[in-house]
Write a protein that holds these residues in place. Structure first.
Motif, PDB file in Angstrom:
ATOM      1  N   LEU A  11      31.788  35.741  41.768  1.00  0.00           N
ATOM      2  CA  LEU A  11      30.972  34.767  40.658  1.00  0.00           C
ATOM      3  C   LEU A  11      31.793  34.474  39.255  1.00  0.00           C
ATOM      4  CD1 LEU A  11      28.823  36.052  42.584  1.00  0.00           C
ATOM      5  CD2 LEU A  11      27.446  36.361  40.823  1.00  0.00           C
ATOM      6  N   VAL A  12      31.657  33.568  39.019  1.00  0.00           N
ATOM      7  CA  VAL A  12      32.616  33.089  37.925  1.00  0.00           C
ATOM      8  C   VAL A  12      31.524  32.053  36.893  1.00  0.00           C
ATOM      9  CG1 VAL A  12      34.730  32.459  37.337  1.00  0.00           C
ATOM     10  CG2 VAL A  12      34.253  32.210  39.631  1.00  0.00           C
ATOM     11  N   THR A  13      31.404  32.530  35.668  1.00  0.00           N
ATOM     12  CA  THR A  13      30.611  31.576  34.806  1.00  0.00           C
ATOM     13  C   THR A  13      31.286  30.273  34.524  1.00  0.00           C
ATOM     14  OG1 THR A  13      31.374  32.828  32.735  1.00  0.00           O
ATOM     15  CG2 THR A  13      29.368  33.487  33.915  1.00  0.00           C
ATOM     16  N   THR A  64      22.803  38.640  52.270  1.00  0.00           N
ATOM     17  CA  THR A  64      23.882  38.470  53.210  1.00  0.00           C
ATOM     18  C   THR A  64      25.118  38.758  52.554  1.00  0.00           C
ATOM     19  OG1 THR A  64      24.092  36.279  51.690  1.00  0.00           O
ATOM     20  CG2 THR A  64      22.526  36.059  53.370  1.00  0.00           C
ATOM     21  N   LEU A  65      25.309  39.601  51.607  1.00  0.00           N
ATOM     22  CA  LEU A  65      26.514  40.085  51.088  1.00  0.00           C
ATOM     23  C   LEU A  65      26.565  41.605  50.961  1.00  0.00           C
ATOM     24  CD1 LEU A  65      26.375  37.877  47.663  1.00  0.00           C
ATOM     25  CD2 LEU A  65      27.684  37.433  49.863  1.00  0.00           C
ATOM     26  N   ASP A  66      27.805  42.261  51.086  1.00  0.00           N
ATOM     27  CA  ASP A  66      28.097  43.358  50.889  1.00  0.00           C
ATOM     28  C   ASP A  66      28.534  44.099  49.651  1.00  0.00           C
ATOM     29  OD1 ASP A  66      27.977  44.561  53.961  1.00  0.00           O
ATOM     30  OD2 ASP A  66      29.174  42.675  54.104  1.00  0.00           O
ATOM     31  N   GLY A  67      28.921  43.095  48.652  1.00  0.00           N
ATOM     32  CA  GLY A  67      29.162  43.485  47.403  1.00  0.00           C
ATOM     33  C   GLY A  67      29.409  42.200  46.425  1.00  0.00           C
ATOM     34  N   VAL A  68      29.706  42.497  45.104  1.00  0.00           N
ATOM     35  CA  VAL A  68      29.746  41.407  44.333  1.00  0.00           C
ATOM     36  C   VAL A  68      30.945  41.697  43.178  1.00  0.00           C
ATOM     37  CG1 VAL A  68      28.776  39.807  42.478  1.00  0.00           C
ATOM     38  CG2 VAL A  68      27.256  40.508  44.522  1.00  0.00           C
ATOM     39  N   ILE A  69      31.742  40.635  43.011  1.00  0.00           N
ATOM     40  CA  ILE A  69      32.723  40.736  42.062  1.00  0.00           C
ATOM     41  C   ILE A  69      32.470  39.564  41.058  1.00  0.00           C
ATOM     42  CG2 ILE A  69      35.155  40.059  41.376  1.00  0.00           C
ATOM     43  CD1 ILE A  69      35.834  40.613  44.439  1.00  0.00           C
ATOM     44  N   VAL A  70      32.043  40.044  39.870  1.00  0.00           N
ATOM     45  CA  VAL A  70      31.673  39.171  38.691  1.00  0.00           C
ATOM     46  C   VAL A  70      32.976  38.881  37.769  1.00  0.00           C
ATOM     47  CG1 VAL A  70      29.889  39.023  36.774  1.00  0.00           C
ATOM     48  CG2 VAL A  70      29.272  39.886  38.681  1.00  0.00           C
ATOM     49  N   VAL A  71      33.474  37.966  37.666  1.00  0.00           N
ATOM     50  CA  VAL A  71      34.310  37.496  36.363  1.00  0.00           C
ATOM     51  C   VAL A  71      33.476  37.035  35.157  1.00  0.00           C
ATOM     52  CG1 VAL A  71      36.213  36.149  35.721  1.00  0.00           C
ATOM     53  CG2 VAL A  71      36.235  37.005  38.127  1.00  0.00           C
ATOM     54  N   ASN A  72      33.391  38.193  34.224  1.00  0.00           N
ATOM     55  CA  ASN A  72      32.354  37.891  33.419  1.00  0.00           C
ATOM     56  C   ASN A  72      33.057  37.956  31.918  1.00  0.00           C
ATOM     57  OD1 ASN A  72      29.774  38.215  31.748  1.00  0.00           O
ATOM     58  ND2 ASN A  72      29.924  40.376  31.908  1.00  0.00           N
ATOM     59  N   PRO A  73      33.519  37.149  31.416  1.00  0.00           N
ATOM     60  CA  PRO A  73      34.187  36.957  29.828  1.00  0.00           C
ATOM     61  C   PRO A  73      33.036  36.794  28.691  1.00  0.00           C
ATOM     62  CG  PRO A  73      34.270  34.636  30.683  1.00  0.00           C
ATOM     63  CD  PRO A  73      33.552  35.510  31.860  1.00  0.00           C
ATOM     64  N   LEU A  86      23.217  45.804  45.228  1.00  0.00           N
ATOM     65  CA  LEU A  86      24.424  45.396  45.641  1.00  0.00           C
ATOM     66  C   LEU A  86      25.515  46.089  44.819  1.00  0.00           C
ATOM     67  CD1 LEU A  86      24.457  41.424  46.342  1.00  0.00           C
ATOM     68  CD2 LEU A  86      24.712  43.282  48.196  1.00  0.00           C
ATOM     69  N   PRO A  87      26.450  46.764  45.386  1.00  0.00           N
ATOM     70  CA  PRO A  87      27.675  47.277  44.485  1.00  0.00           C
ATOM     71  C   PRO A  87      28.281  46.092  43.901  1.00  0.00           C
ATOM     72  CG  PRO A  87      27.788  48.027  46.954  1.00  0.00           C
ATOM     73  CD  PRO A  87      26.877  46.947  46.710  1.00  0.00           C
ATOM     74  N   VAL A  88      28.682  46.341  42.596  1.00  0.00           N
ATOM     75  CA  VAL A  88      28.901  45.265  41.499  1.00  0.00           C
ATOM     76  C   VAL A  88      30.566  45.734  40.766  1.00  0.00           C
ATOM     77  CG1 VAL A  88      28.539  43.901  39.679  1.00  0.00           C
ATOM     78  CG2 VAL A  88      26.816  44.482  41.149  1.00  0.00           C
ATOM     79  N   VAL A  89      31.401  44.829  40.827  1.00  0.00           N
ATOM     80  CA  VAL A  89      32.430  45.332  40.035  1.00  0.00           C
ATOM     81  C   VAL A  89      32.521  44.042  39.041  1.00  0.00           C
ATOM     82  CG1 VAL A  89      35.031  45.157  39.967  1.00  0.00           C
ATOM     83  CG2 VAL A  89      33.777  46.340  41.866  1.00  0.00           C
ATOM     84  N   ASN A  90      32.644  44.411  37.691  1.00  0.00           N
ATOM     85  CA  ASN A  90      32.623  43.519  36.854  1.00  0.00           C
ATOM     86  C   ASN A  90      33.965  43.396  36.101  1.00  0.00           C
ATOM     87  OD1 ASN A  90      31.343  42.177  34.190  1.00  0.00           O
ATOM     88  ND2 ASN A  90      32.378  44.092  33.519  1.00  0.00           N
ATOM     89  N   ILE A  91      34.809  42.173  35.963  1.00  0.00           N
ATOM     90  CA  ILE A  91      36.038  41.889  35.299  1.00  0.00           C
ATOM     91  C   ILE A  91      35.623  41.221  34.123  1.00  0.00           C
ATOM     92  CG2 ILE A  91      38.151  40.870  35.497  1.00  0.00           C
ATOM     93  CD1 ILE A  91      37.692  41.076  38.539  1.00  0.00           C
ATOM     94  N   GLY A  92      36.055  41.641  32.951  1.00  0.00           N
ATOM     95  CA  GLY A  92      35.889  41.117  31.442  1.00  0.00           C
ATOM     96  C   GLY A  92      35.275  42.008  30.577  1.00  0.00           C
TER      97      GLY A  92
END
Length: 207
Positions: A11-13, A64-73, A86-92
């Motif tokens: 996911l990217v904003t 439908t997903l096993d996890g989420v990567i969020v590019v979150n500035p 869901l497991p979430v990894v946040n970048i930002g």
């Protein structure tokens, strides 16, 4: 979930082709190929605005997903009701929820950059292009600039500080025009709050 080939959302904003998030997206694509997993990109989304057709509520289907990567500035909150466990990894920027986050050391990194310009290159008048007001990363970088200027006993020159409308390449061009053409500012180094402005400012000053 539970399918033989895991599927992860990305996911990217700001869009998958944005200079900030694009390289992260392509790195994720390469890694997904190497690990033989599915990667679904959600670009240019508004995380929570349900009035827009492209908000997460309309796009993401957690089942439908096993996890989420969020590019979150920009967002300091990630609402778990959107991701439904869901497991979430946040970048930002840091988030208040208990999710795994990969963060940039904005403050110390910028202080090291300003210190290098002062100590290695002998610069004394350092212009600074700020990022958007209220953006946590932009604020940390600006405070680092101020603190390092003060630590070296240099005079803070307000005419050398400019905050454009945004920190896009256009913001870098706008800043150079303001500093040189309107303020006629004299400086021996130009520091920008992000790469977009820095690269655009370099081109503008060479033209």
């Amino acid at each position: 979930r539970g399918q033989a080939r895991p599927t992860f959302g990305f996911l990217v904003t700001w869009g998958l082709s944005n200079p900030y998030s694009g390289p992260i997206w392509w790195g994720a694509v390469e890694t997904a190929e190497a690990l033989d997993v599915n990667l679904v990109g959600f670009g240019d989304v508004d995380l929570y605005d349900t009035s827009r057709g492209r908000s997460l509520y309309q796009q993401i289907h957690p089942a439908t997903l096993d996890g989420v990567i969020v590019v979150n500035p920009t967002f300091a909150d990630l609402r778990h009701d959107v991701f439904q466990g869901l497991p979430v990894v946040n970048i930002g920027v840091p988030v208040r929820e208990a999710v795994t986050s990969i963060l940039v050391d904005n403050y110390d990194g910028m202080r090291a950059l300003v210190r290098h310009m002062i100590e290695a290159h002998g610069c004394r008048r350092l212009a600074f292009l700020q990022g958007p007001a209220g953006n946590p990363e932009a604020d940390e970088r600006f405070h680092a600039y101020l603190d390092e200027i003060q630590a070296h006993g240099l005079r803070l020159a307000p005419e050398l500080i400019y905050q454009p409308a945004d920190w896009s390449p256009a913001g870098g061009e706008e800043s150079v025009r303001m500093l040189l053409d309107e303020r006629h500012a004299k400086f021996d180094a130009l520091i920008a709050a992000n790469d977009n402005m820095a690269l655009a400012a370099m081109i503008a000053m060479e033209s």
